[in-house]
Design an enzyme around this catalytic site. Structure first.
Site, short mmCIF file in Angstrom:
data_model
loop_
_atom_site.label_atom_id
_atom_site.label_comp_id
_atom_site.label_asym_id
_atom_site.label_seq_id
_atom_site.Cartn_x
_atom_site.Cartn_y
_atom_site.Cartn_z
N GLU A 162 2.01 2.75 -3.68
CA GLU A 162 2.08 3.67 -2.53
C GLU A 162 2.27 2.83 -1.27
O GLU A 162 1.44 1.97 -0.96
CB GLU A 162 0.81 4.52 -2.41
CG GLU A 162 0.72 5.59 -3.47
CD GLU A 162 -0.45 6.55 -3.30
OE1 GLU A 162 -0.87 6.79 -2.13
OE2 GLU A 162 -0.94 7.05 -4.32
N GLU B 212 -6.44 5.30 -7.03
CA GLU B 212 -7.44 5.09 -5.97
C GLU B 212 -8.85 5.37 -6.51
O GLU B 212 -9.59 6.21 -5.97
CB GLU B 212 -7.11 5.93 -4.73
CG GLU B 212 -5.77 5.51 -4.13
CD GLU B 212 -5.50 5.98 -2.70
OE1 GLU B 212 -6.21 6.85 -2.20
OE2 GLU B 212 -4.54 5.45 -2.09
O1 AHR Z 1 0.37 9.76 -0.75
C1 AHR Z 1 -0.66 10.59 -0.32
C2 AHR Z 1 -2.02 10.15 -0.82
O2 AHR Z 1 -2.34 8.91 -0.28
C3 AHR Z 1 -2.14 9.94 -2.31
O3 AHR Z 1 -2.40 11.12 -2.99
C4 AHR Z 1 -3.30 9.00 -2.40
O4 AHR Z 1 -3.25 8.20 -3.54
C5 AHR Z 1 -3.24 8.23 -1.11
O5 AHR Z 1 -4.48 8.16 -0.49
#
Ligand code: AHR
Length: 513
Positions: A317, A194
């Site tokens: 994710e 991110e």
């Molecule tokens: O999964 C939780 C968080 O969500 C992670 O650390 C981040 O990459 C995302 O914003």
């Protein structure tokens, strides 16, 4: 008499109209794409009780059976899931993590503060060796997220050398001193996480340059079959991020581009994981089904620069995100897991399967005790969530050949808004078995499906179903087996078609022989 028959016909037409059949046509003749097993990957961040008190209970724990501190029951459960890869150490944590703090004698390791997740003290007792040895126990490929935000190219280059180099070098010497002779052959590397947010609040142009610089020094020691370098990708519909990356990073330097998407009722008003209305459920499903649009649009951008589809779209994710359970640390993201989560998993994995020409890796957030977990633990107790069961039912698709399908679904309507009620994907495995995964997200109505499989002969159908008598039901430490797969009897072969009746909020996986 004539008038009566006309009335009867009209009645039949009306009945048919209100109970229209869903149709699915599977085209086995045009199968060409392999569904990468890595679509079924998981994620373990140093966050809450994901690692500490989750996977890792410490070498000196005498109450919970473990191997070098890693819970044996978790290893067993994840092996059954056929977990293909595990992403670590973050997430946002990755861009604060300095890997050299997590090697060597545990009592000499420095501590740090986990700024993103609850401000707790991280003692670094779970580090590189612990993670990579754990992946060996799990039979999963490690996926390491490197620190770009607060690290240096040298630090990341050293990490690659430490875990992958078999010859004589400063880093391989250090690894051997720390008890590991041969390298681990880590193939998957994330270059930051991110970068547009917690990874450094960068602009895509700046990150693209940084990516080029960092990856230049990540040597490929050619014992991994080629390092698979993954660029930190877009959030949801930030298509410009993908565009800038694809335009500015030469294809030979890029193996994958990431993308993150979480499903929730509303980002600013997530609501409870277990106590939700049908309206909130509908909004969550709308958010989950958005994945199809996101994947299609990001893929279309990638197609412009990479028509040969060399670069993978890596959804590293995804999952449902709600308010934390009452009384738990808000920074630990601990939430229960209901049939709603089984629906998210079912439809999302169908979307990934159907886009497997471009989506070749994905990671559910997160494996243990965090967000849409597959496993929850409480001291020595461990439970499998409905999401676990969906991942287990769907693992038949891993490395199987995708069978393309066309689907005509009834609408699931709430407050005048519509979503397709039925979602599906199908594949044929190396032993010749065909599997079809079906989801009915409708909270009230069953769905009758007429399914035609073109180009394939089969004589028998069997299946398994995951559902419950209430959408909000979950497995608890007191009732761990309330939701688990059962035999499914609702599929019948009628000539050349298969008719299937899916109960409300159910996931079914059929096997045709
Ligand atoms: O999964 C939780 C968080 O969500 C992670 O650390 C981040 O990459 C995302 O914003």
């Amino acid at each position: 008499m004539k008038r009566n028959s006309l009335c009867f016909l009209f009645f039949l037409l009306l009945a048919n109209f209100s109970y229209a059949q869903n149709t699915i046509v599977i085209n086995a003749d045009s199968a060409k794409t392999t569904i990468s097993k890595h679509i079924y990957g998981h994620f373990a961040e140093h966050l809450g009780h994901g690692i500490y008190g989750g996977f890792y209970v410490g070498e000196n724990n005498t109450k919970i059976p473990n191997t070098n501190g890693v819970r044996n029951d978790i290893v067993q459960a994840l092996r059954k899931l056929k977990i293909p890869n595990l992403r670590w150490p973050g997430g946002c944590f990755a861009d604060t993590y300095h890997w050299k703090d997590g090697i060597g004698p545990k009592d000499k390791r420095p501590t740090m503060v986990n700024n993103w997740w609850g401000g707790v003290t991280e003692d670094n007792s779970f580090g590189t060796h612990d993670f990579l040895n754990m992946c060996e126990l799990l039979g999963a490929e490690p996926y390491i997220s490197g620190n770009v935000g607060s690290g240096t190219p040298q630090e990341l280059a050293d990490w690659v050398q430490y875990v992958n180099f078999n010859g004589e070098s400063p880093m391989s010497k250090l690894r051997k001193q720390n008890g590991r002779d041969s390298s681990w052959k880590v193939k998957f590397w994330g270059v930051g996480n991110e970068a547009w947010g917690c990874g450094g609040n960068m602009r895509p142009e700046y990150y693209a340059d940084l990516y080029r610089k960092y990856t230049t020094f990540m040597s490929d020691w050619s014992n991994t079959g080629g390092l698979f370098r993954i660029a930190s990708g877009a959030s949801d519909a930030d298509y410009n991020w993908t565009e800038v990356l694809m335009k500015n990073i030469p294809l030979h330097m890029l193996s994958g581009v990431a993308m993150h998407h979480y499903s929730s009722v509303e980002w600013s008003k997530k609501g409870s994981a277990t106590d939700f209305t049908e309206e909130q459920y509908f909004k969550t499903m709308k958010s989950a089904l958005l994945m199809d649009t996101l994947v299609s649009h990001h893929s279309a951008i990638m197609d412009k620069y990479d028509p040969g589809k060399k670069v993978a779209l890596v959804v590293d994710e995804w999952g449902g995100w709600y308010d934390v359970e009452k009384g738990t640390n808000p920074g630990f993201l601990y939430q229960q897991n209901t049939i709603r989560d089984a629906m998210i998993a079912g439809v999302t994995l169908n979307i990934f399967n159907n886009h497997s020409d471009r989506v070749r890796m994905a990671n559910l957030a997160q494996a243990i005790n965090v967000l849409q977990a597959v496993i929850l633990t409480n001291e020595e107790k461990m439970i499998l969530t409905p999401t676990y069961h969906v991942m287990e039912m769907y693992n038949v698709h891993q490395n199987a050949t995708l069978l393309p399908l066309k689907i005509k679904s009834n609408d699931y309507i709430v407050d005048n808004e519509k979503l397709p009620a039925v979602s599906a994907s199908a594949s044929k495995d190396s032993s010749g078995l065909t599997h079809i995964s079906l989801v009915n997200i409708d909270a009230k109505k069953s769905q009758d499906i007429s399914l035609e499989v073109k180009g394939l002969k089969y004589n028998t159908v069997s299946g398994r179903i995951l559902t419950s008598n209430k959408l909000q039901n979950f497995n608890s430490f007191e009732t761990p087996d309330r939701i688990k797969p059962a035999a499914f009897k609702g599929a019948v072969i009628r000539g050349s078609t298969l008719t299937v009746k899916l109960p409300p909020y159910s996931v079914v996986v059929l096997e045709l022989k």
